[in-house]
Design a protein around this motif. Structure first.
Motif: not given
Length: 118
Positions: A10-11, A13
């Protein structure tokens, strides 16, 4: 991590990973700067150690010259004192010889006058 694993993240992360890498990079840069400072200090110590050795060698030469000068001065004093003592001894001997002659002369005159009185 592989490219496929990065693509699945994900962005948020990815931002967290980038943030952690930046923190690690800052820590490494700080450590690098500290190590450079320590290296400079050690280089200065090494440089100063050479300078100190040179100063010590020069001081040894200076002390040797001072010792030689002091030895020469003491030798001159001894020679001067020895010469003065010799002169005094000669004067004492001359004075003693003079007094001895006077005593002998006086004794001879006294003996002659004793003989003449007879």
């Amino acid at each position: 991590m592989t490219d496929k694993e990065f693509k699945r993240l994900k962005r948020s992360d990815l931002i967290y990973i980038i943030y952690e890498y930046q923190k690690k990079q800052e820590e490494l840069m700080k450590e690098n700067e500290e190590l450079r400072e320590k290296l400079k200090e050690k280089e200065m110590r090494i440089s100063n150690a050479g300078s100190l050795a040179e100063v010590a060698a020069k001081l040894n030469g200076l002390f040797e010259a001072a010792q030689q000068t002091a030895d020469d001065y003491l030798s001159q004093l001894e020679n001067t004192a020895s010469a003065e003592a010799e002169k005094k001894a000669e004067a004492i001997i001359r004075e003693a010889e003079k007094k001895a002659r006077e005593i002998i002369s006086g004794a001879e005159k006294g003996s002659l006058s004793d003989i003449n009185d007879d």
